[in-house]
Design a protein around this motif. Sequence first.
Motif, PDB file in Angstrom:
ATOM      1  N   LEU A 189       0.918  -1.383  -0.075  1.00 31.71           N
ATOM      2  CA  LEU A 189       0.195  -0.178  -0.105  1.00 31.71           C
ATOM      3  C   LEU A 189       0.784   1.471   0.108  1.00 31.71           C
ATOM      4  CD1 LEU A 189      -2.985  -0.919   2.391  1.00 31.71           C
ATOM      5  CD2 LEU A 189      -2.916  -1.120  -0.218  1.00 31.71           C
ATOM      6  N   SER A 190       2.000   1.374   0.900  1.00 31.84           N
ATOM      7  CA  SER A 190       2.928   2.407   0.878  1.00 31.84           C
ATOM      8  C   SER A 190       3.590   2.718  -0.572  1.00 31.84           C
ATOM      9  CB  SER A 190       3.989   2.417   2.078  1.00 31.84           C
ATOM     10  OG  SER A 190       2.939   2.428   3.256  1.00 31.84           O
ATOM     11  N   TYR A 191       4.015   1.485  -1.218  1.00 31.77           N
ATOM     12  CA  TYR A 191       4.884   1.664  -2.386  1.00 31.77           C
ATOM     13  C   TYR A 191       4.283   1.414  -3.592  1.00 31.77           C
ATOM     14  CZ  TYR A 191       8.573   2.373   1.314  1.00 31.77           C
ATOM     15  OH  TYR A 191       9.328   2.723   2.216  1.00 31.77           O
ATOM     16  N   ASN A 192       2.811   0.790  -3.503  1.00 30.88           N
ATOM     17  CA  ASN A 192       2.255   0.438  -4.568  1.00 30.88           C
ATOM     18  C   ASN A 192       3.112  -0.820  -5.569  1.00 30.88           C
ATOM     19  OD1 ASN A 192      -0.057  -0.052  -6.390  1.00 30.88           O
ATOM     20  ND2 ASN A 192       0.727   1.681  -7.772  1.00 30.88           N
ATOM     21  N   LEU A 193       3.736  -1.521  -4.613  1.00 30.37           N
ATOM     22  CA  LEU A 193       4.651  -2.420  -5.277  1.00 30.37           C
ATOM     23  C   LEU A 193       4.098  -3.970  -5.008  1.00 30.37           C
ATOM     24  CD1 LEU A 193       8.257  -1.310  -4.491  1.00 30.37           C
ATOM     25  CD2 LEU A 193       7.073  -1.360  -6.541  1.00 30.37           C
ATOM     26  N   PRO A 194       3.970  -4.978  -6.102  1.00 29.81           N
ATOM     27  CA  PRO A 194       3.380  -6.276  -6.036  1.00 29.81           C
ATOM     28  C   PRO A 194       4.084  -7.019  -4.997  1.00 29.81           C
ATOM     29  CG  PRO A 194       4.350  -5.759  -8.227  1.00 29.81           C
ATOM     30  CD  PRO A 194       4.374  -4.745  -7.449  1.00 29.81           C
ATOM     31  N   VAL A 195       3.327  -7.769  -3.967  1.00 34.35           N
ATOM     32  CA  VAL A 195       3.827  -8.345  -3.004  1.00 34.35           C
ATOM     33  C   VAL A 195       3.465  -9.876  -3.214  1.00 34.35           C
ATOM     34  CG1 VAL A 195       3.962  -8.654  -0.606  1.00 34.35           C
ATOM     35  CG2 VAL A 195       4.115  -6.684  -1.397  1.00 34.35           C
ATOM     36  N   VAL A 196       4.304 -10.887  -3.118  1.00 32.99           N
ATOM     37  CA  VAL A 196       3.995 -12.198  -3.368  1.00 32.99           C
ATOM     38  C   VAL A 196       3.915 -13.067  -2.007  1.00 32.99           C
ATOM     39  CG1 VAL A 196       4.209 -14.444  -4.632  1.00 32.99           C
ATOM     40  CG2 VAL A 196       4.550 -12.257  -5.749  1.00 32.99           C
ATOM     41  N   PHE A 197       2.746 -13.373  -1.387  1.00 33.66           N
ATOM     42  CA  PHE A 197       2.710 -13.987  -0.141  1.00 33.66           C
ATOM     43  C   PHE A 197       2.533 -15.528  -0.264  1.00 33.66           C
ATOM     44  CE2 PHE A 197       2.081 -12.831   4.351  1.00 33.66           C
ATOM     45  CZ  PHE A 197       2.128 -14.202   4.944  1.00 33.66           C
ATOM     46  N   PHE A 198       3.661 -16.327  -0.038  1.00 28.20           N
ATOM     47  CA  PHE A 198       3.398 -17.714  -0.256  1.00 28.20           C
ATOM     48  C   PHE A 198       2.991 -18.280   1.075  1.00 28.20           C
ATOM     49  CE2 PHE A 198       6.492 -16.928  -3.424  1.00 28.20           C
ATOM     50  CZ  PHE A 198       5.930 -17.585  -4.685  1.00 28.20           C
ATOM     51  N   SER A 199       1.870 -18.820   1.294  1.00 31.57           N
ATOM     52  CA  SER A 199       1.252 -19.499   2.585  1.00 31.57           C
ATOM     53  C   SER A 199       1.347 -20.874   2.449  1.00 31.57           C
ATOM     54  CB  SER A 199      -0.121 -18.873   2.645  1.00 31.57           C
ATOM     55  OG  SER A 199      -0.560 -19.143   3.929  1.00 31.57           O
ATOM     56  N   ALA A 200       1.999 -21.406   2.936  1.00 29.94           N
ATOM     57  CA  ALA A 200       2.253 -23.024   3.091  1.00 29.94           C
ATOM     58  C   ALA A 200       1.369 -23.331   4.498  1.00 29.94           C
ATOM     59  CB  ALA A 200       3.444 -23.595   3.147  1.00 29.94           C
ATOM     60  N   GLU A 201       1.182 -22.433   5.345  1.00 27.47           N
ATOM     61  CA  GLU A 201       0.543 -22.987   6.626  1.00 27.47           C
ATOM     62  C   GLU A 201      -1.042 -22.841   6.526  1.00 27.47           C
ATOM     63  OE1 GLU A 201       0.372 -23.189  11.042  1.00 27.47           O
ATOM     64  OE2 GLU A 201       1.299 -23.953   9.085  1.00 27.47           O
ATOM     65  N   THR A 202      -1.489 -21.444   5.770  1.00 27.80           N
ATOM     66  CA  THR A 202      -2.959 -21.309   6.026  1.00 27.80           C
ATOM     67  C   THR A 202      -3.485 -21.161   4.416  1.00 27.80           C
ATOM     68  OG1 THR A 202      -2.668 -18.985   6.369  1.00 27.80           O
ATOM     69  CG2 THR A 202      -3.188 -20.205   8.084  1.00 27.80           C
ATOM     70  N   ASN A 203      -4.782 -21.472   4.287  1.00 29.12           N
ATOM     71  CA  ASN A 203      -5.299 -21.192   2.759  1.00 29.12           C
ATOM     72  C   ASN A 203      -5.554 -19.733   2.631  1.00 29.12           C
ATOM     73  OD1 ASN A 203      -8.050 -20.334   3.654  1.00 29.12           O
ATOM     74  ND2 ASN A 203      -8.268 -22.556   4.174  1.00 29.12           N
ATOM     75  N   LYS A 204      -5.724 -19.456   1.348  1.00 29.04           N
ATOM     76  CA  LYS A 204      -6.021 -17.916   1.068  1.00 29.04           C
ATOM     77  C   LYS A 204      -7.038 -17.404   1.446  1.00 29.04           C
ATOM     78  CE  LYS A 204      -5.961 -19.132  -2.974  1.00 29.04           C
ATOM     79  NZ  LYS A 204      -5.613 -19.060  -4.845  1.00 29.04           N
TER      80      LYS A 204
END
Length: 436
Positions: free
Chosen positions: A221-236
């Motif tokens: 939100l602050s930089y408007n840059l794509p962030v990829v969050f790989f979640s092997a622990e919880t579902n989306k």
Amino acid sequence: MNEKSIPQNTDAEENILSSILLDASAISKIADNLPVDAFYLSAHQQIYKAALELYYQDKLTDIMTVSSWLSDHKLLRNVGGRNKLAQLANNKVSADNIDSYTELVLEKYKRRQLIEAGNKIVELGFDTTIDLEKVIDLSEEKIFRITENKTDKFSPEAISNSLALIVKQLGQEVTPALSTGLIDLDKLMGGLVKEDLIVIGARASMGKTWLGCHFANHVALSYNLPVVFFSAETNKEQLTKRFLAMHAKIDSHRLIHNKVYKSEIAELSTALKVLNNSPIIIDDTPASIQNLTRMRSALRRVKYERGSLGLIVMDYIQKLGDRAASNRAQTIGKFSGAFKDLAKEFNCPFVALAQINRGVENQIDKRPTMADIKDSGDIEQDMDIGLLLYRDEYYNSNTSDKNVIEINVAKHRNGRTGVCKVIFDAAIGKFSDIIV
């Protein structure tokens, strides 16, 4: 393939070379974007290479200097002699159009690259001695390299090039880091530095996933840059509800169970709009099938579709790999090393969450150390920054540190270590500075 059918535009190539020989400033417009092998004809490659060498030495690139360079390197005859250079110099073209000529040459160059890559992919498909997963990874890499239109940023180069870049950054006060959104933590760790591997270690329920979400949300939100969050622990869905809780300030436990009060509808609606436009990408591929090939593929696609990445988050590292392997430390070590490579490859920070061993629960002081990271292996060696989390309130109901989390910068490859305290609302995952 018939020679005439190979994609090429030798007229545009000649116009570029003519522009360079006639206008001393022309080459500066294209030197960083047009590689030597983008030219189809070998003679044109050699003339352009001579001009580049002169340009990088701050010398003129006129017919005399280029001719002299080619002669000194025994290449003048190969390009057609001085007659060829004279022909180019007499080609009255406007250097103002060099960008347009360059686009034409690059378009044909990409097509030739695509043909070459296609042939290599066909060869890989027939080579049954290579694992299919590796074949797919290599094939995809060949295609994405074409779309990037960049030379290999990891190729060897003189230190003078790095010095020039550093001086430019210092002059413009360019910061190499993204803010964490927490002032005291930024002072300690210097923010989220590009190409750094940052490991967040904590026992369950300490808040490591929440901190990963906080970093992801702040960067997106602050930089408007794509962030990829790989979640092997919880579902989306569950992870999305965490982000929603942060914005709507609704208890995450209730959100997960779809319980929302009427008085919260307005804030929920606002939060939905904000998150709907945020560049956060969630990959909840199960740990049992998640691997480095899949991760790299996902990152390449996001970069291709959305541009440079702001941050990568993995929750969490010990979920990955063969959990029945006899040497888990070695397995986890391979992932931590690869995460550092991904941070460099995609030029962004990589935040990996890690579990702390249960042994800390038997200690009088339950604050973890780096040695307490479960299946640590090479994790400590690979990381640039190690953050360890501790909440006294979790263990001591009478503590004076209510709603406080300690963030221990226990390892810092390029800076200082130390502990900072921040406010943490575990119900909605909100982190904020302590105002003194």
